[in-house]
Design a protein around this motif. Sequence first.
Motif, mmCIF file in Angstrom:
data_model
loop_
_atom_site.group_PDB
_atom_site.id
_atom_site.type_symbol
_atom_site.label_atom_id
_atom_site.label_comp_id
_atom_site.label_asym_id
_atom_site.label_seq_id
_atom_site.Cartn_x
_atom_site.Cartn_y
_atom_site.Cartn_z
ATOM 1 N N MET A 31 1.281 -0.959 -0.069
ATOM 2 C CA MET A 31 -0.094 0.334 -0.039
ATOM 3 C C MET A 31 0.812 0.674 -0.342
ATOM 4 N N ASP B 141 1.077 5.095 0.847
ATOM 5 C CA ASP B 141 1.262 6.809 0.233
ATOM 6 C C ASP B 141 0.717 7.745 -0.179
ATOM 7 N N ALA C 249 -4.683 8.953 -4.686
ATOM 8 C CA ALA C 249 -4.744 7.613 -4.956
ATOM 9 C C ALA C 249 -5.834 7.504 -6.239
ATOM 10 N N MET D 220 -9.270 5.630 -1.915
ATOM 11 C CA MET D 220 -8.142 4.118 -2.152
ATOM 12 C C MET D 220 -9.008 4.172 -3.897
ATOM 13 N N GLN E 243 -3.537 4.491 -0.323
ATOM 14 C CA GLN E 243 -4.333 5.581 0.070
ATOM 15 C C GLN E 243 -4.169 6.823 -0.039
ATOM 16 N N GLN E 244 -5.535 7.559 0.543
ATOM 17 C CA GLN E 244 -4.929 8.692 0.055
ATOM 18 C C GLN E 244 -4.362 9.291 1.420
#
Length: 241
Positions: free
Chosen positions: A132, A134, A138, A160, A174-175
């Motif tokens: 994932m 960051d 996203a 997302m 993921q924002q």
Amino acid sequence: MTTSPIGSLRAVAIDAPDIEVLASFYEDLAGWRRLSTDDDWITMESGDGWRLGLQLAPDHVPPQWPGAQQPQQAHLDFRVPDIDAAAEQAQRLGATVLQRNEHWHTLADPAGHPFDLAQSPDADGITLAGVMLDCPDASALAHFYTQLLGKPLTFEADGMAMIGEDGAQPVMFQQVKEYTPPRWPDPAHPQQIHLDVLVDDVDSAESRALEAGATRLDGEGENWRVYADPAGKPFCLVWTV
């Protein structure tokens, strides 16, 4: 007409001040196997398609999750049949619990990188589900990586996104509201984790990556060059020699 991908995901690389310690941790926790060991790099594989690189970073500054001053930048998600048992095992091996809830626990590995253990009763042991990243947007970053890696967009929601099929080394996004990008190679603002992207023709791949939104950074070797994605995260184009 479908455009061919720029490259394919070669490895997820993790910075650490002691790669031997980190390799032993993931060997014992998740069953990763070493493929090769050098002074500054250990290559490992998960047994189900993932290839991991542990990169020596003597001046590594660990993340301070969930703070934004020393952000994690990225993390690994693992599926486990029992999150409490898996968390206890991880702690015995040197991990630190950062947060617990009903469906997943967040821990830090011996290098300080956060990772999640997600409850999945059908999981066969501890398996790596995805990486994932960051980012501030996203959707935008997912669309960049669909071009770079050739993985289809398989999930997109508010803040997302995911590219790649479940079980086929997906990359997730993921924002983060207070996103702070790395400033590679400044050790005070480390990359923490980066992706290596395998290409056939690096000059052609570079041209296409820059057109897609990447930025060339000042770093290269015999078979690798460094770039930043649109969120400022370093990644490498790598090729065989």
